[in-house]
Scaffold this motif. Structure first.
Motif: not given
Length: 181
Positions: A96-115
């Motif tokens: 219920e939290t994840a579906f809204r997405g994540v925000v940060t400063h880096g590529a690693a989080l972009a990768y994890a969110a994509q997965q």
């Protein structure tokens, strides 16, 4: 099972080198018992990260007077150990939290969110190298540009979190990770 961490300082130079780097100089063998949180994190991230090798180097051992083990996290997804923490943070979020997405400063989080298949918002300085911007966008993240200061990046992360409902995943201070309601 136990995880043993052992560094022996046989030479004064090694002691000085560790001290100069601001690292503690072990006086004895340290043994840690992994707990359930570590095991849960390991299981959570296993499908999304590489199991990277640990290598040794005789010339480094000789130069430091210690037996050194080098964990090759440069071979990790996104080229850094940061993929581990990002995947753990992203996959630990409730649905219920994840579906809204994540925000940060880096590529690693972009990768994890994509997965995980969730939106990622990455705040980058307006003077960020084009190759880094392309890398983040290649993971499907939306890039938000700001002035090239830490204060500007933190302010932009907070603003993006407020406007999108995305969860802030702080890039280095896990105590500051928070959910935006």
């Amino acid at each position: 099972k136990h995880i043993a961490v052992e560094i022996s300082c046989d030479k004064e130079d090694t002691h000085n080198m560790l001290s100069d780097l601001g690292l503690p100089v072990p006086q004895q063998r340290l043994v840690y018992s992994p707990n359930e949180a570590i095991r849960a994190a390991q299981a959570r991230i296993a499908p999304y990260v590489h199991r990277t090798p640990v290598l040794t180097c005789r010339s480094l051992d000789e130069a430091t007077g210690a037996r050194l083990f080098v964990k090759c996290e440069n071979l990790q997804k996104v080229g850094a150990f940061k993929a581990r923490g990002a995947c753990n943070a992203v996959f630990a979020l409730p649905a219920e939290t994840a579906f809204r997405g994540v925000v940060t400063h880096g590529a690693a989080l972009a990768y994890a969110a994509q997965q995980r298949g969730i939106p990622a918002h990455v705040v980058m300085p307006e003077n960020a190298p084009k190759i880094k911007v392309a890398n983040v966008q290649g993971f499907g993240a939306r890039v938000h540009f700001c002035a090239p200061t830490l204060a500007a990046r933190e302010a932009m992360c907070a603003d993006v979190g407020r406007t999108t409902g995305a969860t802030l995943v702080h890039p280095w201070n896990r105590d500051l990770c928070e959910e935006e309601a």
